[in-house]
Scaffold this motif. Structure first.
Motif, PDB file in Angstrom:
ATOM      1  N   ASN A  46     -24.258 -49.722  30.551  1.00  0.00           N
ATOM      2  CA  ASN A  46     -23.312 -50.322  29.578  1.00  0.00           C
ATOM      3  C   ASN A  46     -25.004 -50.393  28.967  1.00  0.00           C
ATOM      4  O   ASN A  46     -25.063 -50.722  28.248  1.00  0.00           O
ATOM      5  N   LYS A  83     -23.719 -62.013  24.090  1.00  0.00           N
ATOM      6  CA  LYS A  83     -22.921 -60.181  23.506  1.00  0.00           C
ATOM      7  C   LYS A  83     -21.550 -61.201  24.450  1.00  0.00           C
ATOM      8  O   LYS A  83     -21.092 -61.590  24.877  1.00  0.00           O
ATOM      9  N   CYS A  85     -18.027 -59.506  26.034  1.00  0.00           N
ATOM     10  CA  CYS A  85     -17.699 -58.134  26.894  1.00  0.00           C
ATOM     11  C   CYS A  85     -15.528 -58.527  27.235  1.00  0.00           C
ATOM     12  O   CYS A  85     -15.552 -59.361  27.018  1.00  0.00           O
ATOM     13  N   ILE A  92     -19.289 -53.794  26.258  1.00  0.00           N
ATOM     14  CA  ILE A  92     -19.078 -54.731  26.051  1.00  0.00           C
ATOM     15  C   ILE A  92     -18.767 -54.597  23.846  1.00  0.00           C
ATOM     16  O   ILE A  92     -18.492 -52.998  24.308  1.00  0.00           O
TER      17      ILE A  92
END
Length: 144
Positions: A46, A83, A85, A92
């Motif tokens: 990712n 971010k 997740c 993500i």
């Protein structure tokens, strides 16, 4: 756990499950079930997609926090972005708009994050002595 060859930049322990998230200074994140002691899940793939960014500070994580009600892991980065997740896969999630600690100060980054008990809000404090409150409605196609 042994074998990490980078400085640890952030840690988070899940509030209701036996999960430990570990972020390293070279940009990795590991998710480890410390009761099963199995191999950790990682998100190297990712993050490789994001490494084309000219500013490499994006990959340094300053803090992380699990939500027990939404099964998410928030990860704050040195460039001020946050971010979101999936706490099972470390995928993500796509957001309606980027979550940033500050729109005006590029030197601001999160130092701590806390979810509300119902998971509807999370609070962030930063290195510039600010506290922010976010409503949990940041997904693409989320009508909230």
């Amino acid at each position: 756990m042994q074998g990490i060859k980078s400085a640890i930049s952030a840690l988070a322990v899940h509030p209701t499950e036996t999960k430990l998230a570990i972020a390293g200074a070279d940009g990795f994140i590991l998710l480890w079930d410390y009761m099963k002691k199995s191999d950790p899940i990682h998100n190297y793939e990712n993050l490789k997609q994001e490494k084309n960014d000219k500013n490499q500070d994006f990959r340094y994580f300053t803090c992380m926090e699990f939500s027990s009600s939404t099964n998410e892991l928030l990860m704050a980065q040195y460039n001020g972005e946050i971010k979101v997740c999936d706490a099972e896969t470390l995928t993500i999630k796509k957001l309606n708009s980027p979550l940033k600690v500050s729109e005006t100060n590029p030197k601001a980054f999160a130092t701590q994050m806390v979810f509300s008990s119902d998971g509807k809000y999370f609070s962030v404090c930063d290195n510039m002595c600010s506290v922010l409150l976010f409503k949990h409605s940041h997904y693409q196609n989320d009508p909230a």
